[in-house]
Structure formats: structure tokens, C-alpha cells
Enzyme design. Structure first.
Site, PDB file in Angstrom:
ATOM      1  N   GLN A  77       4.265 -10.032   8.503  1.00 48.55           N
ATOM      2  CA  GLN A  77       5.184  -8.919   8.240  1.00 48.55           C
ATOM      3  C   GLN A  77       5.645  -8.230   9.523  1.00 48.55           C
ATOM      4  O   GLN A  77       4.834  -7.901  10.392  1.00 48.55           O
ATOM      5  CB  GLN A  77       4.506  -7.880   7.342  1.00 48.55           C
TER       6      GLN A  77
ATOM      7  N   CYS B 198       6.485   1.312   4.701  1.00 46.42           N
ATOM      8  CA  CYS B 198       5.595   2.180   5.477  1.00 46.42           C
ATOM      9  C   CYS B 198       6.114   3.625   5.448  1.00 46.42           C
ATOM     10  O   CYS B 198       7.256   3.890   5.830  1.00 46.42           O
ATOM     11  CB  CYS B 198       5.475   1.670   6.915  1.00 46.42           C
TER      12      CYS B 198
ATOM     13  N   LYS C 293       9.040  -6.262   1.475  1.00 43.21           N
ATOM     14  CA  LYS C 293       8.099  -5.431   0.709  1.00 43.21           C
ATOM     15  C   LYS C 293       8.615  -4.003   0.749  1.00 43.21           C
ATOM     16  O   LYS C 293       8.857  -3.447   1.828  1.00 43.21           O
ATOM     17  CB  LYS C 293       6.697  -5.498   1.296  1.00 43.21           C
TER      18      LYS C 293
ATOM     19  N   ASN D 239       2.940  -4.276  -7.266  1.00 41.44           N
ATOM     20  CA  ASN D 239       1.881  -3.710  -6.429  1.00 41.44           C
ATOM     21  C   ASN D 239       1.677  -2.224  -6.734  1.00 41.44           C
ATOM     22  O   ASN D 239       2.609  -1.515  -7.048  1.00 41.44           O
ATOM     23  CB  ASN D 239       2.279  -3.917  -4.945  1.00 41.44           C
ATOM     24  N   GLY D 240       0.415  -1.845  -6.611  1.00 43.13           N
ATOM     25  CA  GLY D 240       0.064  -0.433  -6.744  1.00 43.13           C
ATOM     26  C   GLY D 240      -0.872  -0.192  -7.899  1.00 43.13           C
ATOM     27  O   GLY D 240      -0.542  -0.496  -9.050  1.00 43.13           O
TER      28      GLY D 240
ATOM     29  N   GLY E 119      -4.297  -4.353  -2.825  1.00 42.70           N
ATOM     30  CA  GLY E 119      -4.578  -3.775  -1.520  1.00 42.70           C
ATOM     31  C   GLY E 119      -5.950  -3.128  -1.465  1.00 42.70           C
ATOM     32  O   GLY E 119      -6.974  -3.783  -1.237  1.00 42.70           O
ATOM     33  N   ARG E 120      -5.983  -1.822  -1.728  1.00 41.98           N
ATOM     34  CA  ARG E 120      -7.213  -1.058  -1.508  1.00 41.98           C
ATOM     35  C   ARG E 120      -8.409  -1.581  -2.292  1.00 41.98           C
ATOM     36  O   ARG E 120      -9.543  -1.494  -1.806  1.00 41.98           O
ATOM     37  CB  ARG E 120      -6.946   0.429  -1.820  1.00 41.98           C
TER      38      ARG E 120
END
Ligand code: FMN
Length: 330
Positions: free
Chosen positions: A71, A102, A141, A202-203, A226-227
Site C-alpha cells: 500500500q 488514513c 482502500k 472492513n470494520g 484488522g485489530r
């Protein structure tokens, strides 16, 4: 199955790009735990163009990690085009991803990251220029928008598709939300309905069941985690299995967690040397220990250590104590 351009993934589970986390050490673990696609931490276009040593090292891809997406972030078409050209020619990444998510001011004030989300025409123009200049598939993204008054995710996803982008990953929050509030999965569903390229949702995918629910309720082609994978690559493996056949492999034992944490550390030492790796591993060790009784105290001890073997001693002693206690109570 998830396919981006000519790159076929073996399942729909994608490790999210995470700065300070998704280097080859963790990415390889994520791959070994079954992820269909792993994404690298974001790299600055300008740093690549200035041949900044650290950023050039971030372009390294181990063959075993593939398929992999690298990325790039940046705020101007010309520098992104030039940097993605370097990625295309000089790396063995499979996919080039452009960061439009971001939220941090240091990035957005240079028109990079989520700042792109304010202008679909600019997105079209930039992505189209990148696509024309590289061979590898290009993806974006993004978040849903800048803030709740500027939710252009449908227009932005259309712009990516029209420009020749091969897929879009959408984190269902605005830039303003940072990591607060819920990821809006209904918007993910709307994006999936609006475009013909693959959409990765995502999320807030915190469990394998969440992944199933995200796929079922939105129709997206892939699920990005992710997390929930921080210090917990088992989340990836368990999700792959759950999506495959509805089974849920057991959670890891403390000893298994420590084994993988140490494997992670040893790979990071190979990459960055003991001093930097042991320091960087402090946050990861905290994540690996999360949820283990007494983990907080051990974290405190590890934060004061500077050598790999000392960390190993503390971690293994802790795992033994926990397993001994479990044996007594069972
Ligand atoms: C520590 C950290 C670093 C991140 N770095 C990046 C990054 O480099 N590029 C990116 O596109 N998103 C980055 N993100 C956002 C994640 O890829 C993802 O979109 C977000 O965490 C929401 O997914 P989750 O709920 O599964 O964590 C980062 C997130 C975290 C927590």
C-alpha cells in the site's frame, strides 16, 4: 472466491494493512494462519522517491507471503504515479493498493489518505494515471467519507472502477469517526450493489461469526480483519475454518500464544535486529497476552526488557504458571 485482476486468493479472509504491524514478520504469520491475502503497512510515495532506507526496506516481500498487496499513500497524482511505478517494477508484490483511509492530520493535511475522499473526480484522475503506468492490479482502500456531511463512498467507488481499479476495500467509518462508533455495514452493501469490481468489507469484524455475518448481509467478496488479529492470528485461522465449514477450532492455550509470539519476535529480529525488534515487540506481546489472567503484570515486566532471551524467559514462565494453575483447577 476472491479474485483481484488475475490474482486468485484461496479464501475471502484478508489481513488489513496496519502501520507498525504489517511487516514481513507478522504478515508471514498471518499467511501461515490461513489468510487468503495479506496487506502491507502503508508506505509514503515521497519516501520511496527519495529512496529513504527504511521505506525501501518496507518494499521487501517474502515469496511465502504471496499473494500480497503493498500500500502506498500520498497526496499528489504525480508522486503516487512515480512511486507505484517503482513498486510495479522493483517488487514482487501482487497488488498495488492506494490508501484513501488514513485519518491522521499529519497525512490528510498533505492531501493524502482520507483527504482524497472529498473529490471523486480527482480519485478518477489519479487512479487512472496509476493504472496506465503499472502492470500489477491496482486497488484502493477507502473509508465511507470525510465526515457525515461528505459521504461519497458510492461516487468514489465508481470512480475507482471507471479508472480501471480492480477492487475496492471499504472501512465503514468516516475520517471524522477515526475508530469511534460502528462500521456502517449497510454502506458496504450499497457499494457492493453499485460496482462490478470486487468489494472487500472492513470494520468491526471481531469474531469469525462477524465475518460470516458481514459476508451474508452485504454480499461483499472479501472480509478484511484488522485489530482483531493483533496478537491473535488465530482469529484469521478460525475465521477461515468457520467460513469454510462452520467449524470453530479451539482458542489457543497460553503456551501456544507464547510460541507464536516468540516466532513473531524471532522473525522481527531477523528483519530489524534485536534492539529494535524487542522494543517493537512490547506492544505485540501485550496483544498476545490480552485476556490471560495476570497478563498486565507480565506486560509491565516485558516493557523493561531489552533482550530476546529475557522476554522468552518471562513469557514461558508465565505460560507455565497459567497452565499449572489450570491443571490444578481442572
Ligand atoms: C495500528 C493500526 C494501523 C493501521 N494502519 C493502516 C494502514 O497503514 N493503512 C490502512 O489503509 N489502514 C490502516 N489501518 C486501518 C485498518 O486497516 C482497518 O481499516 C481498521 O482498523 C478497521 O478494521 P478493524 O475494525 O478490523 O480493525 C490501521 C489500523 C490500526 C489499528
Amino acid at each position: 472466491m476472491l479474485q483481484i485482476g488475475n490474482i486468485k486468493m484461496k479464501n475471502q479472509v484478508v489481513l488489513a494493512p496496519m502501520a507498525g504491524v504489517c511487516n514481513p514478520a507478522f504478515r508471514l504469520i498471518a499467511k501461515e494462519f490461513g489468510s487468503g491475502l495479506v496487506c502491507a503497512e502503508m508506505i509514503s510515495d515521497k519516501a520511496i522517491l527519495h529512496e529513504n532506507e527504511r521505506s525501501m526496506q518496507m518494499l521487501y516481500v517474502d515469496e511465502r507471503e504471496k499473494p500480497l498487496s503493498l500500500q502506498i499513500f500520498g497526496g499528489s497524482k504525480d508522486s503516487i504515479v512515480a512511486a507505484t511505478h517503482v513498486v510495479d517494477e522493483q517488487t514482487n508484490a501482487d497488488i498495488i493498493d492506494i490508501n484513501m483511509g488514513c485519518p491522521v492530520p499529519k497525512v490528510t493535511k498533505c492531501d493524502a489518505g482520507a483527504h482524497w475522499l472529498l473529490d471523486p473526480d480527482k480519485i478518477y484522475d489519479m487512479v487512472n494515471a496509476v493504472v496506465r503506468n503499472v502492470q500489477k492490479p491496482v486497488t484502493v482502500k477507502m473509508r465511507t467519507g470525510w465526515d457525515e456531511d461528505h459521504i461519497y463512498v458510492l461516487e468514489n467507488a465508481h470512480a475507482v472502477e471507471a479508472a480501471g481499479g480492480e477492487a475496492v476495500s471499504v472501512h465503514g467509518r468516516t475520517r471524522y469517526q477515526m475508530y469511534e462508533g460502528l462500521s456502517d455495514w449497510d454502506l458496504l452493501r450499497q457499494v457492493k450493489e453499485a460496482v462490478n469490481i470486487p468489494v472487500i468489507g472492513n470494520g468491526d469484524v471481531n469474531t469469525p461469526q462477524d465475518a460470516r455475518q458481514l459476508l451474508d448481509t452485504t454480499g461483499v467478496d472479501g472480509v478484511m480483519i484488522g485489530r482483531a488479529a493483533l496478537g491473535n492470528p488465530w482469529m484469521l485461522y478460525r475465521t477461515v475454518k468457520y467460513l469454510e465449514d462452520g467449524s470453530l477450532p479451539p482458542e489457543p492455550t497460553p503456551k501456544e500464544k507464547v510460541d507464536v509470539c516468540m516466532l513473531h519476535m524471532d522473525r522481527l529480529i531477523d528483519l530489524k535486529g534485536e534492539k529494535i525488534a524487542v522494543h517493537e515487540m512490547r506492544k505485540h506481546a501485550g496483544w498476545y497476552l490480552k485476556g490471560l489472567r495476570g497478563g498486565g503484570k507480565v506486560r509491565g515486566k516485558i516493557n523493561e526488557l531489552n533482550h530476546r532471551d529475557d522476554v522468552a524467559d518471562v513469557m514461558y514462565q508465565f505460560a507455565e504458571e497459567l497452565e499449572g494453575a489450570a491443571a490444578v483447577t481442572s
